[in-house]
Design a protein around this motif. Sequence first.
Motif, mmCIF file in Angstrom:
data_model
loop_
_atom_site.group_PDB
_atom_site.id
_atom_site.type_symbol
_atom_site.label_atom_id
_atom_site.label_comp_id
_atom_site.label_asym_id
_atom_site.label_seq_id
_atom_site.Cartn_x
_atom_site.Cartn_y
_atom_site.Cartn_z
ATOM 1 N N ARG A 124 44.002 39.068 54.203
ATOM 2 C CA ARG A 124 44.669 37.766 54.238
ATOM 3 C C ARG A 124 44.467 36.963 52.960
ATOM 4 O O ARG A 124 45.392 36.335 52.456
ATOM 5 N N SER A 125 43.258 36.955 52.417
ATOM 6 C CA SER A 125 42.998 36.135 51.233
ATOM 7 C C SER A 125 43.805 36.621 50.031
ATOM 8 O O SER A 125 44.305 35.809 49.246
ATOM 9 N N ARG A 181 46.668 34.531 48.142
ATOM 10 C CA ARG A 181 46.583 34.343 46.691
ATOM 11 C C ARG A 181 47.915 34.709 46.020
ATOM 12 O O ARG A 181 48.401 34.004 45.134
#
Length: 139
Positions: free
Chosen positions: A48-49, A53
């Motif tokens: 997810r990160s 991003r």
Amino acid sequence: MEERLIALFEEHELRPTANRLMVAKTLAGSLFPLSLIELEHRIQTIDRSNIFRALTLFKTHHLVHVIEDGSGGVRYEMCRSHSQTVDDDEHAHFHCERCGKTFCLDYGSIPAIPLPDGFEATSVNYLVKGICPDCKRRS
């Protein structure tokens, strides 16, 4: 599709990394704007990160635009105008209150809203809420 995306990345001065290409390919292949969670479910190989991003970078470079979907969340879709400096691909959206999908209504224009002196608009979010045809048939 990948060659088109690489050319689009170069147009927007973005390095076409594998993760970025995967996120862009998933968005481009969707029939409707996707939330971060929907992207995460469709892209099992990127966390997810890293997806977030990529989306943040895409937004900064006007490759995607963000839609407030009427449920307190946001959804992302590829910009159709491909401008490097502004998001001029503003169009209305329809949010189904039953299934939660958000659909582009890109055949109509968003009405111009006159602003008082001193105000400067940076984006417009025009959202219609209701029930989509699929959900209406099921009721």
